[in-house]
Design a protein around this motif. Structure first.
Motif, short mmCIF file in Angstrom:
data_model
loop_
_atom_site.label_atom_id
_atom_site.label_comp_id
_atom_site.label_asym_id
_atom_site.label_seq_id
_atom_site.Cartn_x
_atom_site.Cartn_y
_atom_site.Cartn_z
N LYS A 35 10.18 10.02 9.71
CA LYS A 35 10.66 8.73 9.22
C LYS A 35 10.96 7.76 10.34
CE LYS A 35 12.63 10.69 5.05
NZ LYS A 35 13.86 11.07 4.37
N ASN A 36 11.39 8.26 11.50
CA ASN A 36 11.76 7.43 12.65
C ASN A 36 10.96 7.87 13.86
OD1 ASN A 36 13.93 6.15 11.20
ND2 ASN A 36 14.99 8.09 11.39
N PRO A 37 9.73 7.38 13.98
CA PRO A 37 8.91 7.83 15.12
C PRO A 37 9.54 7.40 16.45
CG PRO A 37 7.83 6.05 13.93
CD PRO A 37 9.04 6.42 13.15
N PRO A 38 9.35 8.21 17.47
CA PRO A 38 9.99 7.93 18.75
C PRO A 38 9.43 6.69 19.46
CG PRO A 38 8.65 9.90 18.89
CD PRO A 38 8.66 9.49 17.46
N ILE A 39 8.21 6.29 19.16
CA ILE A 39 7.61 5.13 19.82
C ILE A 39 7.21 4.12 18.76
CG2 ILE A 39 5.68 4.31 21.21
CD1 ILE A 39 5.70 6.95 22.67
N ASN A 40 7.66 2.88 18.93
CA ASN A 40 7.26 1.82 18.00
C ASN A 40 6.42 0.78 18.74
OD1 ASN A 40 9.09 0.34 19.47
ND2 ASN A 40 10.67 0.39 17.90
N GLU A 41 6.01 -0.26 18.03
CA GLU A 41 5.11 -1.25 18.62
C GLU A 41 5.74 -1.97 19.80
OE1 GLU A 41 3.37 -3.97 15.88
OE2 GLU A 41 2.71 -2.38 14.53
N GLN A 42 7.03 -2.30 19.69
CA GLN A 42 7.70 -3.02 20.78
C GLN A 42 7.75 -2.16 22.05
OE1 GLN A 42 8.59 -6.19 20.73
NE2 GLN A 42 9.17 -6.04 22.87
N MET A 43 8.04 -0.89 21.91
CA MET A 43 8.08 0.00 23.06
C MET A 43 6.69 0.13 23.68
SD MET A 43 10.59 2.90 21.50
CE MET A 43 10.84 3.88 22.95
N LEU A 44 5.67 0.21 22.84
CA LEU A 44 4.30 0.33 23.33
C LEU A 44 3.88 -0.95 24.07
CD1 LEU A 44 2.02 2.37 23.24
CD2 LEU A 44 1.22 1.30 21.16
N ARG A 45 4.26 -2.10 23.54
CA ARG A 45 3.95 -3.37 24.18
C ARG A 45 4.62 -3.45 25.56
NH1 ARG A 45 4.85 -6.58 20.06
NH2 ARG A 45 2.65 -6.92 19.65
N THR A 46 5.88 -3.06 25.64
CA THR A 46 6.60 -3.07 26.92
C THR A 46 5.96 -2.11 27.92
OG1 THR A 46 8.64 -3.55 25.73
CG2 THR A 46 8.87 -2.74 27.97
N LEU A 47 5.58 -0.94 27.45
CA LEU A 47 4.94 0.04 28.31
C LEU A 47 3.62 -0.49 28.87
CD1 LEU A 47 4.96 2.99 29.37
CD2 LEU A 47 3.70 3.60 27.32
N MET A 48 2.83 -1.14 28.04
CA MET A 48 1.55 -1.67 28.50
C MET A 48 1.75 -2.80 29.51
SD MET A 48 -0.70 -1.55 25.01
CE MET A 48 -2.19 -2.14 25.78
N MET A 49 2.77 -3.64 29.29
CA MET A 49 3.03 -4.72 30.24
C MET A 49 3.51 -4.17 31.58
SD MET A 49 4.42 -8.08 28.26
CE MET A 49 5.74 -7.46 27.27
N GLN A 50 4.26 -3.07 31.56
CA GLN A 50 4.71 -2.44 32.80
C GLN A 50 3.53 -1.85 33.57
OE1 GLN A 50 7.72 0.35 31.63
NE2 GLN A 50 9.32 -1.21 31.59
#
Length: 74
Positions: A35-50
């Motif tokens: 129900k609460n996946p550990p990675i969401n779109e915002q986290m993925l976006r931040t990771l890709m920008m890093q």
């Protein structure tokens, strides 16, 4: 003789309780993570920008879909 039976029953009850508790806790955590996946779109976006990539919405959707498919296969 009676004391021996009480000790044996107590040990069996303890083992059964530990096993039952483990499986209940495991099922609860599996449902929680589903129900609460550990990675969401915002986290993925931040990771890709890093990593120095400019994330497009298409690429983020593609990666999220791939992660969800991988999670469902397990």
């Amino acid at each position: 003789m009676s004391t021996l039976w009480v000790i044996i029953i107590a040990i069996i009850a303890l083992i059964a309780g530990v096993a039952l508790g483990f499986f209940i806790a495991r099922r609860y955590m599996m449902n929680y993570l589903k129900k609460n996946p550990p990675i969401n779109e915002q986290m993925l976006r931040t990771l890709m920008m890093q990593m120095g990539q400019k994330p497009s919405q298409k690429k983020i959707n593609q990666m999220m879909r791939a992660m969800n498919n991988q999670q469902q296969q397990k």
